[in-house]
Design a protein around this motif. Structure first.
Motif, short mmCIF file in Angstrom:
data_model
loop_
_atom_site.label_atom_id
_atom_site.label_comp_id
_atom_site.label_asym_id
_atom_site.label_seq_id
_atom_site.Cartn_x
_atom_site.Cartn_y
_atom_site.Cartn_z
N ILE A 175 -28.96 -9.69 -6.24
CA ILE A 175 -28.46 -10.87 -6.96
C ILE A 175 -27.78 -11.85 -6.02
O ILE A 175 -27.94 -13.07 -6.14
N LEU B 77 -27.48 -17.24 -14.35
CA LEU B 77 -26.64 -16.30 -13.61
C LEU B 77 -25.17 -16.48 -13.95
O LEU B 77 -24.41 -15.51 -14.01
N TYR C 185 -21.42 -12.65 -11.58
CA TYR C 185 -22.32 -13.55 -10.86
C TYR C 185 -21.71 -14.94 -10.74
O TYR C 185 -21.90 -15.63 -9.73
#
Length: 619
Positions: A142, A171, A177
């Protein structure tokens, strides 16, 4: 993306050159060393190419640290192969898998640097192509996806940047995130897209920024990055769809970090939001004397909108509908006829703290849905900016934005109505504790204040359980100290809500009535009697006995204040309020409320004194 990358490239290039040079002078494992040299040469070429490129600094540092450690180990391995003499070779142990492991590491480093070069140039030619993830990203995919999107924001074309912002929106919905996006310098590039992108990219970037500001620390970092000035610029100049999304983002940041309210205000965000709220909501021509006999809400609006003398004719807001056309469509016909034929009154001009902003040309041609959404988001932003902030509330009330809320509360779409009601509620909450604001914005003689009360009462009297009812009840309660004893319209509708089916409505109605009946209200005696006369005692008794606990407490506090102030009331005796208070004093929930701990015994004592002495008169 920064100049500091050059410094972190120097050591890996130096190490690669040393490995290549020493690989030609080995005494053992010559074939393996030549293969190692070949891959190192390829890596060195990529490193030199990177030195000539503008690299994305965040992943570059991590990749170069990893590459430097690998090349340092390669140099040590080559040095062991250069051992000369029988004894040195015998005591120099090189594991069988060392070269295979080193070659795999060099392949990974080549892949990492190749990805870094591609991601740093993302959007130049292959902006629509997914770059894939480098080998180093196996444990944190990620993070590298975030790096890829941020790099595209920096170097991509406008379409690629819009897509990257959309990816960051997805995200950013995840808190972890979102934190990574901020830490990896994503905010600055999103702000640049908000300023420079096309409409879709601007909207995506503004939405991402709103999602990122989910906690005070994140908002603080965004404010430092310049979000307030960028949003101000957008609210002044950009297309309405983008402005609406920015207004939503402002509401999110202000809701999650109220300390940024004043910074937004200093950047004229409040002024610009009021301008959007007023656009096509109220007539901006206020240079005429309005007949005092006309009493509709719209005439009140006409009578109270003020012009800004500091703006020249080119800056004055454009009148979106001709007066004669508008007059045929609504109840302002008589006012408009007078306006058109009447004389101008130059003394009507006043300066206000929040002035109308420049109007973006062409926004009158936006579709109705966009205009409605813009008003909903402007009201939402003003609601959050006004929350607990006396200075901003004062600016909003002086701008006559209250009149906009009144009109939108009556005629707006559902979201517009709700956000307007919440904004009015927050301003009323501040005014409850701020006497200066209360007296200036909600004077009983003020047409604006009367129009606000009319709208709030209209919703309360209708008593439909929807999103508007509770904030309107709360607002009326917060304004309790502005009502005179002769004002007879307020208490009755609130008392009737004590018999509502919804617990939250009954609780809020009890809390609002308590603000009328509490000792801090100068007219508490008059209001307490009015509550009794409207039949409030029997409803409160029922709520104390049978209501949910939160409703019970609110009802008991109100009943105690009424008993304290009007202990001689026959209606209280008939409703057996004394028995209710005696029963309540033995309940455990009373101990949990600090207000009841002192109020209930005092009210019970007053009621015992008066009703025991005059109880015969009640039978």
């Amino acid at each position: 993306m920064g100049d500091g990358v050059m410094q972190i490239l120097a050591k890996p290039i130096q190490l690669a050159d040393q490995v290549t040079k020493l690989a030609d002078d080995v005494h053992s494992f010559r074939a393996e060393c030549q293969e190692l040299k070949s891959k190192t040469d390829r890596l060195a070429a990529l490193l030199r190419q990177a030195a000539r490129a503008e690299l994305y600094e965040r992943p570059a540092r991590r990749i170069m640290d990893d590459t430097e450690q690998l090349l340092d180990k390669a140099l040590s391995l080559i040095a062991k192969c250069r051992a000369n003499g029988i004894m040195k070779r015998m005591f120099t142990i090189i594991p069988a898998g060392a070269f295979r492991k080193m070659l795999i590491g060099l392949d990974n480093s080549i892949g990492n640097v190749s990805w870094l070069l591609r991601v740093s140039a993302a959007g130049d030619e292959d902006g629509d192509m997914h770059l894939g993830l480098p080998p180093i990203a196996q444990n944190e995919p990620i993070l590298f996806l975030i790096w890829e999107q941020i790099a595209t924001l920096h170097t991509g074309n406008l379409d690629a940047r819009a897509d990257a912002a959309a990816s960051l929106v997805s995200l950013a919905r995840d808190k972890r995130y979102g934190t990574l996006i901020i830490e990896e310098d994503g905010v600055g590039h999103l702000l640049r897209l908000v300023k420079e992108g096309r409409v879709e990219g601007q909207e995506n970037a503004a939405r991402a920024l709103g999602l990122l500001g989910r906690d005070p620390e994140s908002v603080e970092r965004m404010v430092i990055a310049g979000v307030c000035s960028v949003f101000s610029k957008v609210l002044k100049e950009s297309p309405m769809k983008v402005q609406a999304m920015v207004a939503w983002a402002v509401s999110e940041l202000a809701a999650n970090h109220p300390e940024c309210q004043d910074i937004f205000a200093q950047n004229n965000v409040v002024r610009l939001l009021v301008g959007h709220l007023a656009f096509e909501t109220v007539e901006e021509h206020s240079k005429y004397t309005i007949p005092p006999k006309v009493t509709s809400i719209h005439t009140v609006v006409m009578a109270n909108i003020t012009a800004d003398p500091s703006m020249d004719s080119s800056e004055q807001p454009l009148l979106r509908q001709p007066i004669h056309s508008q007059a045929r469509k609504n109840q302002m016909h008589d006012v408009v006829q007078y306006t058109v034929t009447g004389k101008k009154n130059p003394s009507d001009h006043h300066s206000v703290n929040v002035r109308q902003p420049l109007i973006v040309k062409g926004r009158e041609f936006e579709d109705p849905a966009t205009k409605s959404y813009m008003k909903a988001m402007a009201a939402r932003a003003l609601w959050q900016l006004a929350r607990g902030n006396s200075t901003i509330c004062k600016g909003i009330t002086e701008s006559k934005a209250l009149l906009c809320f009144v009109v939108l509360l009556e005629k707006g779409e559902n979201d517009v109505q709700y956000n307007s009601a919440m904004a009015l509620m927050e301003i009323a909450r501040v005014a409850e504790d701020d006497a200066v604001l209360r007296h200036s914005a909600f004077k009983p003689t003020s047409p604006t204040a009367r129009s606000i009360v009319d709208q709030l009462l209209r919703i309360i009297e209708k008593a439909d359980f929807n999103d508007l009812l509770v904030p309107c009840i709360t607002a009326i309660g917060c304004l309790s100290r502005t009502f005179r004893a002769t004002e007879k319209r307020i208490i009755g509708p609130l008392v009737r809500l004590l018999d509502d089916k919804e617990g939250v409505v009954m609780r809020e109605a009890a809390i609002a009535l308590t603000k009328f009946a509490c000792t801090d209200n100068y007219l508490h005696l008059d209001h307490s009697k009015a509550i009794i006369n409207a039949g409030g005692a029997k409803h409160l008794v029922q709520l104390v006995y049978f209501g949910e606990q939160m409703v019970q407490i609110a009802a008991l506090i109100l009943l105690s204040y009424i008993a304290l102030h009007v202990p001689e009331s026959e209606e209280l005796a008939i409703a057996e309020v004394l028995s209710v208070l005696e029963w309540a004093s033995k309940q455990g929930f009373v101990i949990q409320d600090p207000e009841l701990e002192f109020l209930l015994p005092e009210a019970k004592g007053r009621l015992e004194l008066y009703q025991s002495r005059g109880s015969a008169g009640f039978h």
